[in-house]
Design a protein around this motif. Structure first.
Motif, mmCIF file in Angstrom:
data_model
loop_
_atom_site.group_PDB
_atom_site.id
_atom_site.type_symbol
_atom_site.label_atom_id
_atom_site.label_comp_id
_atom_site.label_asym_id
_atom_site.label_seq_id
_atom_site.Cartn_x
_atom_site.Cartn_y
_atom_site.Cartn_z
ATOM 1 N N TYR A 260 0.835 -1.206 0.000
ATOM 2 C CA TYR A 260 0.000 0.000 0.000
ATOM 3 C C TYR A 260 0.868 1.254 0.000
ATOM 4 O O TYR A 260 1.986 1.246 0.535
ATOM 5 N N TYR B 289 -8.459 2.695 7.947
ATOM 6 C CA TYR B 289 -7.198 2.701 7.182
ATOM 7 C C TYR B 289 -6.034 3.062 8.108
ATOM 8 O O TYR B 289 -5.178 3.884 7.765
ATOM 9 N N ILE C 257 -2.046 3.140 7.194
ATOM 10 C CA ILE C 257 -1.384 4.106 6.301
ATOM 11 C C ILE C 257 -1.341 5.475 6.972
ATOM 12 O O ILE C 257 -2.397 6.083 7.201
ATOM 13 N N ILE D 43 -5.470 6.607 -0.824
ATOM 14 C CA ILE D 43 -4.759 5.378 -0.467
ATOM 15 C C ILE D 43 -4.872 4.398 -1.627
ATOM 16 O O ILE D 43 -5.971 4.163 -2.145
ATOM 17 N N TYR D 44 -3.734 3.841 -2.019
ATOM 18 C CA TYR D 44 -3.656 2.918 -3.158
ATOM 19 C C TYR D 44 -3.135 1.555 -2.711
ATOM 20 O O TYR D 44 -2.203 1.484 -1.893
ATOM 21 N N GLN D 45 -3.741 0.512 -3.282
ATOM 22 C CA GLN D 45 -3.206 -0.841 -3.145
ATOM 23 C C GLN D 45 -2.347 -1.123 -4.377
ATOM 24 O O GLN D 45 -2.781 -0.883 -5.518
ATOM 25 N N GLY E 107 -0.870 1.625 -8.641
ATOM 26 C CA GLY E 107 -1.777 1.394 -7.522
ATOM 27 C C GLY E 107 -3.216 1.629 -7.917
ATOM 28 O O GLY E 107 -3.504 2.429 -8.818
#
Lengths: 193, 193
Positions: free
Chosen positions: B70, B112, B115, B126-128, B144
């Motif tokens: 992440y 979350y 992060i 927020i990116y995976q 992401g």
């Protein structure tokens, strides 16, 4: 949690990060030329300079990039804001005479006659595609390595931008609905040495 | 050829295209956190929103992204220009207490907590990580997919930016040598309907 912080819906997250400059992507294959505006272009490496460009499969320009293996990235200025917007509002798929309809003036640089460049930009760079079929197919993501670049020396000198006194040459940052930001004024961080 | 158009040396081509916003990339793995400024982040897709981020192997943050899968992208504002610059001038590799030294204030959003996010930004997403080992190894390029995002509703509303009256919340565009541009004023294209 600060009360001013609000969630952004999934379909609008990309608006957050559309603060980069608008680019014009141009390409040519044989005698066919096209130019499209794009926001999703980005530096990828320093030396040799590389860049990424997201070019959707629906764009006529994409065929020309795939066929020729070259594209140019350019920074349109406030002086051609209307032409830039029109380039993004019609497609050469439906308008074979798109470039003339948009009022775009093209030129080439010596040694690079195979890539049309657009007058009224502040910088131009020509990239050779580094073939990455998975990225191109899955993400519409093209990677290019720069082979030459030029800039308008009135606003780019000593290898940095300075738009002071040249409002008409400020680069454009697209928002939506025909609205752009121009690149703004300088702010200095304190204590930098 | 217009006399004002000058060649740009290979080693400086990337300066042409550093007009995008500065980002802060943050990540956490177990109890280790880091935040780094980056210019080379870019939208990649609309829905689901995807983004690219170039994260060099030398950055401590990169290990945390690789371990956790992440990362967060955030837009620092003029109000934290000094903290932003300092985050880019020292590395957690040499300064284990980097975040405190830089005066950064962190928070998390409900759901979350894995992060860390930075106060004083105008937006956070927020990116995976979508694992793409070839891109990560060859180009330091991470892709992401967004899982959540928030923005400061004083300057981002109706899904667009409007910084009018909030100079301290203008996003930053790094030049070099401690100099930034702030996002500038609006310009309308004519005839848009």
């Amino acid at each position: 949690m600060n009360q001013v912080i609000k969630p952004v819906e999934a379909g609008h997250i990309y608006h957050l990060f559309n603060l980069g400059s608008v680019y014009l992507i141009s390409a040519q294959s044989e005698d066919r030329q096209d130019v499209m505006p794009a926001s999703w272009c980005c530096n990828l490496d320093l030396v040799p300079a590389k860049a990424t460009a997201v070019i959707d499969k629906s764009h006529y320009t994409r065929k020309l990039v795939e066929e020729s293996g070259y594209f140019a990235l350019q920074l349109p200025t406030a002086s051609i804001v209307n032409e830039t917007l029109k380039l993004g509002s019609i497609s050469k798929n439906d308008h074979p005479d798109k470039l003339r309809e948009c009022g775009v003036s093209l030129f080439t640089m010596p040694g690079y006659e195979h890539i049309p460049l657009v007058r009224g930009c502040a910088a131009w760079a020509i990239y050779q595609v580094i073939p990455e079929p998975h990225n191109q197919q899955s993400y519409d993501l093209f990677i290019g390595q720069a082979v030459a670049a030029w800039a308008d020396s009135r606003v780019f000198f000593n290898n940095r931008w300075d738009f002071t006194g040249h409002d008409e040459l400020r680069t454009l940052h697209y928002v939506s609905g025909g609205q752009f930001f121009v690149t703004g004024n300088a702010v200095e961080a304190k204590g930098f040495s």
